[in-house]
Design a protein around this motif. Structure first.
Motif, PDB file in Angstrom:
ATOM      1  N   PHE A 107       0.832  -1.205   0.000  1.00 14.85           N
ATOM      2  CA  PHE A 107       0.000   0.000   0.000  1.00 14.85           C
ATOM      3  C   PHE A 107       0.871   1.261   0.000  1.00 14.85           C
ATOM      4  O   PHE A 107       0.555   2.243  -0.675  1.00 14.85           O
ATOM      5  N   ALA A 108       1.973   1.217   0.777  1.00 15.57           N
ATOM      6  CA  ALA A 108       2.873   2.361   0.824  1.00 15.57           C
ATOM      7  C   ALA A 108       3.461   2.645  -0.553  1.00 15.57           C
ATOM      8  O   ALA A 108       3.617   3.805  -0.954  1.00 15.57           O
ATOM      9  N   ARG A 109       3.770   1.564  -1.289  1.00 14.80           N
ATOM     10  CA  ARG A 109       4.355   1.744  -2.617  1.00 14.80           C
ATOM     11  C   ARG A 109       3.294   2.177  -3.632  1.00 14.80           C
ATOM     12  O   ARG A 109       3.537   3.073  -4.452  1.00 14.80           O
ATOM     13  N   HIS A 167       3.356   6.080  -2.686  1.00 15.84           N
ATOM     14  CA  HIS A 167       4.600   6.189  -3.454  1.00 15.84           C
ATOM     15  C   HIS A 167       5.811   6.371  -2.543  1.00 15.84           C
ATOM     16  O   HIS A 167       6.693   7.183  -2.799  1.00 15.84           O
ATOM     17  N   LEU A 168       5.823   5.583  -1.480  1.00 11.56           N
ATOM     18  CA  LEU A 168       6.904   5.625  -0.503  1.00 11.56           C
ATOM     19  C   LEU A 168       7.710   4.341  -0.570  1.00 11.56           C
ATOM     20  O   LEU A 168       7.157   3.246  -0.513  1.00 11.56           O
ATOM     21  N   SER A 169       9.015   4.478  -0.693  1.00 11.11           N
ATOM     22  CA  SER A 169       9.898   3.319  -0.687  1.00 11.11           C
ATOM     23  C   SER A 169      10.458   3.127   0.710  1.00 11.11           C
ATOM     24  O   SER A 169      10.692   4.095   1.437  1.00 11.11           O
ATOM     25  N   GLN A 170      10.706   1.859   1.089  1.00  7.80           N
ATOM     26  CA  GLN A 170      11.096   1.533   2.462  1.00  7.80           C
ATOM     27  C   GLN A 170      12.569   1.188   2.619  1.00  7.80           C
ATOM     28  O   GLN A 170      12.976   0.702   3.673  1.00  7.80           O
ATOM     29  N   GLY A 171      13.379   1.403   1.613  1.00  4.30           N
ATOM     30  CA  GLY A 171      14.796   1.100   1.752  1.00  4.30           C
ATOM     31  C   GLY A 171      15.045  -0.386   1.981  1.00  4.30           C
ATOM     32  O   GLY A 171      14.602  -1.230   1.203  1.00  4.30           O
ATOM     33  N   VAL A 172      15.732  -0.726   3.072  1.00  2.00           N
ATOM     34  CA  VAL A 172      16.074  -2.130   3.342  1.00  2.00           C
ATOM     35  C   VAL A 172      14.845  -2.973   3.658  1.00  2.00           C
ATOM     36  O   VAL A 172      14.926  -4.206   3.657  1.00  2.00           O
ATOM     37  N   THR A 201       8.539   1.385 -10.362  1.00  2.00           N
ATOM     38  CA  THR A 201       7.674   0.304 -10.831  1.00  2.00           C
ATOM     39  C   THR A 201       6.228   0.781 -10.787  1.00  2.00           C
ATOM     40  O   THR A 201       5.825   1.457  -9.832  1.00  2.00           O
ATOM     41  N   PRO A 202       5.425   0.454 -11.783  1.00  2.00           N
ATOM     42  CA  PRO A 202       4.024   0.920 -11.813  1.00  2.00           C
ATOM     43  C   PRO A 202       3.235   0.509 -10.579  1.00  2.00           C
ATOM     44  O   PRO A 202       3.464  -0.550  -9.999  1.00  2.00           O
ATOM     45  N   ASP A 203       2.290   1.359 -10.207  1.00  2.00           N
ATOM     46  CA  ASP A 203       1.497   1.123  -9.000  1.00  2.00           C
ATOM     47  C   ASP A 203       0.726  -0.194  -9.054  1.00  2.00           C
ATOM     48  O   ASP A 203       0.552  -0.864  -8.024  1.00  2.00           O
ATOM     49  N   ILE A 204       0.250  -0.581 -10.235  1.00  2.00           N
ATOM     50  CA  ILE A 204      -0.588  -1.781 -10.323  1.00  2.00           C
ATOM     51  C   ILE A 204       0.165  -3.043  -9.902  1.00  2.00           C
ATOM     52  O   ILE A 204      -0.443  -4.031  -9.518  1.00  2.00           O
ATOM     53  N   TYR A 205       1.507  -3.007  -9.959  1.00  2.00           N
ATOM     54  CA  TYR A 205       2.293  -4.180  -9.568  1.00  2.00           C
ATOM     55  C   TYR A 205       2.157  -4.454  -8.074  1.00  2.00           C
ATOM     56  O   TYR A 205       2.317  -5.590  -7.629  1.00  2.00           O
ATOM     57  N   PHE A 206       1.854  -3.442  -7.295  1.00  2.00           N
ATOM     58  CA  PHE A 206       1.741  -3.583  -5.847  1.00  2.00           C
ATOM     59  C   PHE A 206       0.284  -3.695  -5.390  1.00  2.00           C
ATOM     60  O   PHE A 206       0.010  -3.714  -4.190  1.00  2.00           O
TER      61      PHE A 206
END
Length: 412
Positions: free
Chosen positions: A136-138, A142-147, A208-213
């Motif tokens: 959901f964050a991605r 549009h937030l990436s979580q790093g590690v 990466t496109p939103d639909i992938y997540f």
């Protein structure tokens, strides 16, 4: 990630060469090894391994198949699916290692927090990881979580585990035939692929496109595994794959996965902008799921050369015991070692170090909780493991016949 202990599908007249009931399906464990290595090499940016998407889709199909098979087995043997116990088993299998990894990353945040793409501070990133909301964050923030970035796929699976088992349990309780449920699942696969294609939106930069997540637009590979598990409960399907077609299916699936991985990993063949094509997410990645489904159908139904390769003991042991820990730990190990190593050799040093950490994690963290997890398994599973294969198959057939008779009585 689901475990791989289940009863092998059997034909009406099982051959002596068929795997024993209740035995581990070693080729599936070996497939997990190849999938996780592909994902890690993708994150290490090893040339030719841009197909981490392939490994993730393989895991999704495996999870859908194994979880559905276990649920169907419980319903067939006991007449019901105890959802509470199912979810407890999932927590005991997955959460202890995740919790330790998150605490380790938060502690080491000054060293690992800025590695790769990251939009969150330590504790917000940890919260997203521990609540299984990384996808959901991605997709929506549009937030990436790093590690913690790999946690998005775990979130997809956990959300699926919350929704699919109750639906399956309810429909079985209402007397729906498994063949009908398989067709329902197949329709969901087609709908998901269509959504991925038509809802595709070009991402910014290299994102990466939103639909992938999306747990809906990307549910196709998980549902493919579920459909296979449902289909293999039908005698005709079991007989179909137990014949020569099973070997063909295994080869077609294995070669298909490899070819798509090579295609994605070679920019000269597919170009550098493949993420900007709706067909990649609506057709190519679902093709990986279909290939994986064919491979699984073949190797669980009869002995095959592909199955013998994937079932090699060291390969299977690694997939069964280490793949989950490696998936969680490898980004942290990479973040710690990346400043001190260089070149292709350095990448494989990081891979080796991540493997060692994952092996230790299995023995220190996972194994004790797996012992506890067994206490929440149906008692019939333990009985089946102890009895000979032929007796186990006979017992399961009698239980299935009894359950079908009970359903017919209710309908009358």
């Amino acid at each position: 990630m689901a475990t791989t202990t289940l009863t092998q599908p059997a034909t009406t007249n099982p051959k002596p060469t068929q795997p024993k009931a209740g035995a581990r399906v070693l080729p599936l464990d070996g497939l997990r090894t190849l999938a996780i290595i592909g994902v890690v090499l993708y994150h290490l940016h090893v040339p030719g391994f841009s197909g981490g998407f392939v490994g993730v889709n393989v895991f999704f199909v495996l999870s859908g198949y194994l979880i559905t098979s276990l649920l169907l087995k419980e319903q067939r043997q006991t007449g019901t699916i105890r959802l509470g116990r199912f979810w407890v088993r999932r927590v005991l299998r997955l959460y202890p290692t995740l919790l330790v990894v998150v605490l380790a990353a938060v502690t080491l945040w000054p060293l690992v927090g800025d590695y790769t793409y990251n939009d969150l501070d330590a504790w917000p990133a940890a919260f997203v990881a521990l609540t299984y909301t990384g996808n959901f964050a991605r997709a929506y923030a549009h937030l990436s979580q790093g590690v913690f970035a790999p946690g998005w796929s775990l979130a997809m699976e956990e959300q699926f585990y919350l929704v699919w088992p109750p639906i399956l349990s309810f429909l079985l309780w209402k007397g729906f035939r498994r063949r009908s449920l398989a067709w329902f699942g197949a329709a969901a696969v087609v709908a998901s692929c269509a959504l991925a294609f038509f809802l595709y939106a070009t991402p910014k930069g290299i994102a990466t496109p939103d639909i992938y997540f999306s747990p809906v637009a990307n549910v196709a590979p998980l549902m493919m595994g579920c459909v296979l598990a449902l289909a293999l409960t039908h005698e005709r399907a079991r007989a179909f794959f137990a014949g020569r077609i099973g070997s063909t299916s295994a080869w077609v699936g294995f070669v298909g996965i490899v070819l798509i991985a090579i295609l994605i990993g070679n920019s000269r063949l597919i170009g550098d902008d493949w993420k900007n094509e709706p067909s990649f997410f609506g057709l190519v990645l679902p093709a990986v799921g279909l290939a994986t489904t064919l491979l699984i159908a073949g190797v669980v139904s009869r002995p095959t050369l592909v199955g013998s390769f994937l079932g090699v003991r060291p390969l299977a042991w690694f997939g069964r015991n280490v793949s989950y820990s490696l998936y969680l730990w490898h980004m942290i190990v990479m973040a710690l070692l990346d400043p001190f190593v260089a070149g292709l050799t350095g990448k494989f040093v990081m891979l080796g170090a991540a493997m060692l950490v994952a092996v230790g994690s299995h023995f220190v963290i996972e194994k004790p909780f797996l012992t506890i997890k067994k206490r929440f398994e149906p008692s019939s599973w333990s009985v089946e493991r102890k009895m000979p294969a032929e007796q186990a198959l006979t017992l399961e057939a009698k239980q299935e016949s009894t359950n079908q008779t009970s359903v017919q009585s209710l309908k009358v």
